[in-house]
Design an enzyme around this catalytic site. Structure first.
Site, short mmCIF file in Angstrom:
data_model
loop_
_atom_site.label_atom_id
_atom_site.label_comp_id
_atom_site.label_asym_id
_atom_site.label_seq_id
_atom_site.Cartn_x
_atom_site.Cartn_y
_atom_site.Cartn_z
N GLU A 37 3.42 -2.65 10.50
CA GLU A 37 3.35 -3.10 8.56
C GLU A 37 3.11 -2.70 8.35
O GLU A 37 1.94 -2.07 7.87
CB GLU A 37 3.82 -4.67 8.63
CG GLU A 37 4.10 -5.79 9.62
CD GLU A 37 4.14 -7.01 8.40
OE1 GLU A 37 4.36 -7.62 9.64
OE2 GLU A 37 3.06 -7.10 8.30
N CYS A 38 3.72 -1.76 7.13
CA CYS A 38 3.10 -0.86 5.95
C CYS A 38 2.65 -0.10 6.23
O CYS A 38 2.21 1.44 6.76
CB CYS A 38 3.37 -2.36 4.73
SG CYS A 38 3.25 -1.26 2.90
N GLY A 39 0.97 -0.34 5.90
CA GLY A 39 -0.05 0.14 5.55
C GLY A 39 -0.33 0.54 6.89
O GLY A 39 -0.93 2.02 7.45
N MET A 83 2.05 3.82 8.49
CA MET A 83 1.42 4.56 7.82
C MET A 83 0.51 5.51 8.27
O MET A 83 0.00 6.51 8.63
CB MET A 83 0.88 4.71 6.32
CG MET A 83 2.13 4.45 5.63
SD MET A 83 1.37 3.44 3.81
CE MET A 83 1.05 4.77 3.40
N GLY A 110 7.58 -0.35 11.09
CA GLY A 110 8.70 -0.05 9.27
C GLY A 110 7.39 -1.06 8.14
O GLY A 110 6.37 -0.91 8.42
#
Length: 446
Positions: free
Chosen positions: A334-336, A339, A426
């Protein structure tokens, strides 16, 4: 021993809610009470402050993620002798430009009294106008107390009798907090900096001393001593048949990234995984050399951009992540965490090589890319979540056409998840209690 339930709310962000909340948590704990902390809305950072004081997890309460019955059940499940709920933003601020899913909605659902913090700095008689404005929207008459923040004792002694006379028995002026110099909590783009970065424990004695008068007023008042929570006997927070779930999970081992860079974790999500029979093994992508032996891997969000040199230089961990995912370990990012799985992140003029599980590059934008609640449609089933990020991703990998993200505050629908047989990645942060079947599918040990 008395039971105290109340919400600390304010007229907006940055008005002193967190400082006052952690001070009261500390004072109640110091005096032998069994204290629990709660936070309204999709917030990861303020609960870190609660946990830093109490040394036990805080609980998020969110009326977008849960229906009324489940919200009541969650509160009852986590409740102690003293229960302090910290609101989000302003008391009536909700989804988009509405009051839906606001802190006031949560207080109304739980039938919890509210203590309203007024930032009185630079104000005089106008304080009354602000109070009366908030009382005018209080249809359930839940606002029972007022705290005046950033005000001198001298002026408080002048204005307090005036306010009390005007307010009569509608609500009580509980006290004041003086303007504290050089001990304010520092923030960054996603909210407050962490308790460690803010040296919270060093500041806590000053905070407690400033809030002690308010604490004594709460103790001496009968406005917050109650046991009349709304009934939720028809609701359950377990994920179905717990024993059957544990058998099917077969004591699955889930490795969860948890350190300075990856810290945006709902405690309720971890509870769901444990109720399903999972064993949680925390590890650090910064400090550890490899992923622990596991059947599934979860990379939650946080602030990886602040630790990129350390994350990028930990090559053995990056290789271990790649090997685990390529070897079939089921992975949710998720998110970080999403990335972190990319080829690289560009930040402040530098480019940092990362896990290279997903082809692409993340980069910082000039503002929020997305912000707010989302409904995530997974093959006709909805799991709820939220997005809040300043980074964007360039990738040639296609988004899954079977997963649609819908903004709850506008009509935008979009794709945003990259999936493989054993990978879901995502930007949205997911709230597991909103759709438990998604979690059951994810942790199946097959």
């Amino acid at each position: 021993m008395d039971t105290f339930d109340f919400m600390i709310a304010s007229t907006g962000s940055g008005r002193g809610k967190t400082t006052i909340t952690v001070s009261l948590l500390s004072l109640f704990k110091e005096n032998g009470y069994d204290v629990r902390a709660f936070k309204c809305g999709p917030d990861y950072i303020d609960p870190m402050f609660h946990r830093d004081v109490l040394k036990i997890p805080s609980t998020n309460l969110d009326s977008f993620f849960l229906d009324d019955s489940s919200l009541n059940a969650l509160y009852r499940k986590k409740r102690g002798a003293v229960n302090i709920i910290e609101s989000a933003m302003g008391l009536y601020d909700g989804k988009g430009a509405s009051g839906d899913n606001s802190a006031y909605e949560i207080a109304s659902t739980l039938n919890i009294p509210i203590i309203l913090v007024i930032d009185a700095y630079g104000m005089g008689y106008s304080i009354l106008a602000e109070i009366l404005g908030f009382l005018s929207l209080d249809e359930n008459e839940l606002i029972k107390g007022i705290i005046l923040n950033r005000i001198s004792e001298k002026f408080y002694n002048k204005i307090s009798p005036v306010l009390s006379e005007k307010l009569q028995d509608r609500c009580k002026i509980l006290g004041f907090v003086n303007k504290m110099k050089d001990v304010s909590l520092k923030s960054r783009h996603l909210g407050l900096m962490s308790p460690e970065e803010n040296s919270l424990q060093d500041k806590l004695k000053i905070y407690r001393d400033s809030v002690k008068g308010v604490y004594n007023s709460i103790l001496s008042s009968d406005l917050f001593t109650l046991d009349n929570l709304n009934d939720s006997s028809d609701s359950t927070l377990t994920c179905g048949d717990e024993n059957a779930a544990k058998e099917s999970a077969n004591s699955i081992r889930i490795a969860v990234a948890k350190d300075e860079a990856f810290s945006f974790i709902y405690e309720e999500n971890i509870d769901v995984l444990k109720e399903l029979g999972a064993e949680i093994i925390n590890f650090s992508p910064i400090h550890d050399k490899e992923v622990p032996q596991c059947d599934a891997l979860i990379l939650y969000g946080g602030y990886p951009e602040n630790y990129l040199p350390k994350l990028s230089s930990n090559e053995s961990m990056l290789k271990s992540i790649r090997d685990a995912i390529s070897g079939g370990v089921k992975t949710l990012a998720e998110c970080g965490g999403y990335m972190y799985l990319l080829d690289e992140i560009e930040h402040e003029g530098n480019v940092y090589k990362l896990a290279s599980v997903i082809k692409g590059r993340a980069y910082r934008t000039n503002g929020l890319v997305r912000f707010g609640y989302v409904d995530i449609n997974v093959k006709g089933n909805i799991i709820k979540g939220h997005e809040f990020h300043h980074f964007e991703v360039d990738t040639n990998e296609p988004f899954d056409e079977n997963i649609t993200i819908s903004s709850a505050s506008n009509d935008e629908n979009y794709k945003g998840f990259i999936t493989r047989e054993n990978l879901i990645a995502g930007f949205p942060h997911l709230y597991y209690l909103s759709y438990k079947e998604f979690v059951k599918e994810f942790i199946k040990n097959e």
